[in-house]
Design an enzyme around this catalytic site. Structure first.
Site, PDB file in Angstrom:
ATOM      1  NE  ARG A 153      -3.008   0.117   3.273  1.00 46.49           N
ATOM      2  CZ  ARG A 153      -3.699   0.082   4.407  1.00 46.49           C
ATOM      3  NH1 ARG A 153      -4.367  -0.999   4.755  1.00 46.49           N
ATOM      4  NH2 ARG A 153      -3.732   1.120   5.208  1.00 46.49           N
ATOM      5  NE  ARG A 164      -1.047   4.322   7.799  1.00 49.78           N
ATOM      6  CZ  ARG A 164      -0.746   3.049   7.553  1.00 49.78           C
ATOM      7  NH1 ARG A 164       0.339   2.751   6.873  1.00 49.78           N
ATOM      8  NH2 ARG A 164      -1.519   2.099   7.984  1.00 49.78           N
TER       9      ARG A 164
HETATM   10  P1  ADP Z   1      -4.507   1.194   9.244  1.00 51.57           P
HETATM   11  O1  ADP Z   1      -5.358   0.731  10.395  1.00 51.57           O
HETATM   12  O2  ADP Z   1      -3.444   0.226   8.875  1.00 51.57           O
HETATM   13  O3  ADP Z   1      -4.003   2.587   9.399  1.00 51.57           O
HETATM   14  P2  ADP Z   1      -6.893   1.624   7.578  1.00 51.57           P
HETATM   15  O4  ADP Z   1      -7.201   0.776   6.405  1.00 51.57           O
HETATM   16  O5  ADP Z   1      -7.772   1.522   8.763  1.00 51.57           O
HETATM   17  O6  ADP Z   1      -5.391   1.253   7.934  1.00 51.57           O
HETATM   18  O7  ADP Z   1      -6.853   3.177   7.143  1.00 51.57           O
HETATM   19  C1  ADP Z   1      -6.106   3.603   6.036  1.00 51.57           C
HETATM   20  C2  ADP Z   1      -6.306   5.101   5.833  1.00 51.57           C
HETATM   21  O8  ADP Z   1      -7.678   5.368   5.519  1.00 51.57           O
HETATM   22  C3  ADP Z   1      -6.009   5.990   7.039  1.00 51.57           C
HETATM   23  O9  ADP Z   1      -4.635   6.292   7.154  1.00 51.57           O
HETATM   24  C4  ADP Z   1      -6.845   7.222   6.702  1.00 51.57           C
HETATM   25  O10 ADP Z   1      -6.236   8.017   5.710  1.00 51.57           O
HETATM   26  C5  ADP Z   1      -8.091   6.621   6.077  1.00 51.57           C
HETATM   27  N1  ADP Z   1      -9.136   6.362   7.112  1.00 51.57           N
HETATM   28  C6  ADP Z   1      -9.615   5.153   7.491  1.00 51.57           C
HETATM   29  N2  ADP Z   1     -10.543   5.280   8.455  1.00 51.57           N
HETATM   30  C7  ADP Z   1     -10.644   6.613   8.711  1.00 51.57           C
HETATM   31  C8  ADP Z   1     -11.397   7.397   9.613  1.00 51.57           C
HETATM   32  N3  ADP Z   1     -12.247   6.834  10.494  1.00 51.57           N
HETATM   33  N4  ADP Z   1     -11.238   8.744   9.600  1.00 51.57           N
HETATM   34  C9  ADP Z   1     -10.399   9.329   8.741  1.00 51.57           C
HETATM   35  N5  ADP Z   1      -9.631   8.660   7.865  1.00 51.57           N
HETATM   36  C10 ADP Z   1      -9.749   7.317   7.843  1.00 51.57           C
END
Ligand code: ADP
Ligand code: ZN
Length: 207
Positions: A153, A164
Site C-alpha cells: 500500500r 500515520r
Molecule cells: P490502518 O489501520 O493500517 O491505518 P486503515 O485501512 O484503517 O489502515 O486506514 C487507512 C487510511 O484510511 C487511514 O490512514 C486514513 O487516511 C483513512 N481512514 C480510514 N478510516 C478513517 C477514519 N475513520 N477517519 C479518517 N480517515 C480514515
C-alpha cells in the site's frame, strides 16, 4: 453486540475483525476498506479521499461520518457489528454516539516496534484483497490464495508509516480516555501471536 476496535495502525484491527466476521458473523465495518473500494471504483468520494490516504493523513470527518452513517443503516448492521478503523477522532466518536449504541470498545495494544515491523512487511493482493506479511510468504509478489499480484500500500511506505503513527498519537489516542470515561473500554495486549491475540479478544468480548 456493537463493538469498536481501537488501536494504532498495524495493531491488527482488520485481521481480527475479519476473523470475527468469518467465525462469528459480525459484519466488519472497515472505513479503510470502504475508502479503498471507493478509490478503486473511482467514485467522487474515492477521488477526494485518495490524496489524504496516500499521504498518511486522515480523511475529513464529514466524509467518513457520512459513509458510516449510511453503512450502519443497512439491514445486516442491526444485530451487531465490529467497527474497524472508526472512530479515529473525538468528533467522529461524538457523531457516532448519535448514530448507534456502542456496547464495548476494545483497545488493541502493541509496541511501536511491532507496528513498524507489521506495516513494513504488509502486502495486499491486488485481486482478492487478502493481507499478508512478508515473513510468511514464499514469494513476496504472488498471492498464495488466488495467484494475484501482491503489492505494498502507498501508505505503508516507510516515511508515511511514521507520519500515520504521529497522526494516531495526536488524533486517535485521545479516544482511549474518552471511552474509558464512558465505561466502555477494555484493553487487550496484541503484540504476540495472532491466534493467541484472537483468543484474548474473544475472552474480552465474553463470546
Ligand atoms: P490502518 O489501520 O493500517 O491505518 P486503515 O485501512 O484503517 O489502515 O486506514 C487507512 C487510511 O484510511 C487511514 O490512514 C486514513 O487516511 C483513512 N481512514 C480510514 N478510516 C478513517 C477514519 N475513520 N477517519 C479518517 N480517515 C480514515
Ligand atoms: Zn489474492
Amino acid at each position: 453486540m456493537n463493538i469498536i476496535f481501537l488501536g494504532a495502525p498495524g495493531a491488527g484491527k482488520g485481521t481480527h475483525a475479519s476473523r470475527l466476521k468469518a467465525e462469528k458473523g459480525f459484519p466488519q465495518i472497515s472505513t479503510g476498506d470502504m475508502l479503498r473500494t471507493n478509490i478503486a471504483e473511482g467514485t467522487p468520494l474515492g477521488l477526494s479521499a485518495k490524496q489524504f490516504i496516500d499521504a498518511g493523513e486522515l480523511v475529513p470527518d464529514e466524509v467518513v461520518i457520512g459513509m458510516v452513517r449510511e453503512r450502519l443503516a443497512e439491514a445486516d448492521a442491526q444485530n451487531g457489528f465490529v467497527l474497524d478503523g472508526f472512530p479515529r477522532t473525538v468528533a467522529q466518536a461524538e457523531a457516532l454516539a448519535g448514530i448507534a449504541r456502542i456496547d464495548v470498545v476494545l483497545n488493541l495494544e502493541v509496541t511501536e516496534d511491532t507496528v513498524l515491523k507489521r506495516l513494513g512487511g504488509r502486502r495486499v493482493c491486488a485481486s482478492c484483497g487478502a493481507v499478508f506479511h512478508t515473513s510468511r510468504l514464499e514469494d513476496e509478489s504472488v498471492c498464495p490464495l488466488c495467484g494475484g499480484k501482491l503489492i505494498q500500500r502507498a501508505d505503508d511506505a516507510p516515511g508515511t508509516i511514521l507520519h500515520r503513527l504521529e497522526v494516531y498519537h495526536e488524533q486517535t489516542e485521545p479516544l482511549i480516555a474518552h471511552y474509558a470515561q464512558a465505561g466502555l473500554l477494555k484493553n487487550v495486549w496484541v503484540d504476540g501471536d495472532a491466534d493467541e491475540n484472537y483468543r484474548d479478544i474473544l475472552q474480552a468480548l465474553g463470546i
